[in-house]
Design an enzyme around this catalytic site. Sequence first.
Site, PDB file in Angstrom:
ATOM      1  N   GLU A  73       0.808  -1.229   0.000  1.00 23.32           N
ATOM      2  CA  GLU A  73       0.000   0.000   0.000  1.00 23.32           C
ATOM      3  C   GLU A  73       0.837   1.273   0.000  1.00 23.32           C
ATOM      4  O   GLU A  73       0.289   2.369  -0.053  1.00 23.32           O
ATOM      5  CB  GLU A  73      -0.963   0.059   1.208  1.00 23.32           C
ATOM      6  N   GLY A  74       2.158   1.160   0.099  1.00 22.72           N
ATOM      7  CA  GLY A  74       2.996   2.332   0.310  1.00 22.72           C
ATOM      8  C   GLY A  74       3.194   2.648   1.771  1.00 22.72           C
ATOM      9  O   GLY A  74       3.755   3.695   2.122  1.00 22.72           O
TER      10      GLY A  74
END
Length: 336
Positions: free
Chosen positions: A304-305
Amino acid sequence: MLPDLTTLSDFRNALAQAPGADADARAACEDRNGQLTKPPGALGQLEEIAIWYGSWRGTARPEVRAPQVIVFAGNHGVTARGVSAFPAEVTVQMVANFKAGGAAINQLAQLADARMDVHALELDRPTADFTQGPAMSEEDLLAALRTGWNAVDPASDVLVVGEMGIGNTTSAAAICHALYGGEPGDWTGRGTGVDDEGLALKTAVVAEAVALHGSRDGLEVLRCLGGREIAAMAGAIAAARVLRIPVILDGFICCAAAASLARLHDQALDHAVAGHQSAEGGHQALLARLGKAPLLSLGLRLGEGSGAALAIQVLKGALACHSGMATFAEAGVSDG
């Protein structure tokens, strides 16, 4: 300004012709760092980060004011082989969660005062099963690269790209195996949490895919073994390089996307640092291949970062010290 991408050759040329860091700004950052009220090197990697960041932003006293986090989502045909512990429907569900603000990355982006954007790439049309043929056509690859390329805000001053896509650790492992060789098991991890039987299957799928497609040019590896969200991350990282926007890389999947760029051009990732070392199988080896020392190592494996977004705080700390500390002269402190 970013040039338009109408062909894959446009992408290659833009990356090859991208400007480097500002040498004068780097020298000024190094000079300022040498005058701050601390022993030389006392802030360790924070000093290196501040100098690196200032050189790309063109100033001796940089600040982070406009971070951007972009999450790309895509679905993978290879999930039909049973390589994930979760069904492909979870990708759609998680995109809704991102847009509602309920995921971990939403909290970490908010904590960093970052703009967050979400791009879902044709979730109703998964990539092809890459054990049977290329994951994407050239047209599909170009479209995904362009999505990432155009998603970067030129006004941002640091970029994090993340992903969501059931099956994408299999894709990332195949990309790394194709780019760097070794054994397929060197690059294949448990992803969303497959058991031993699932890991063995996943490793066999990676071996099968790379045997079919071989080791190729970075974009061809991305086309044959990647996913739309992985290609979009590569497009965004490349756009940031052209715009001289520093990038904090996330985990294994993000770094696999970045690795395809590194194969295209030796300096393609000079504007990037590794936000963290994840718990996913091959990430430590991949960071070593990329020559990137992680800022954090917390056992994260979410994607997701999230790890890179958290590392924005480390960057801000480095810049707060570099730009805000007094020099020996300003503080009236003897420097020896």
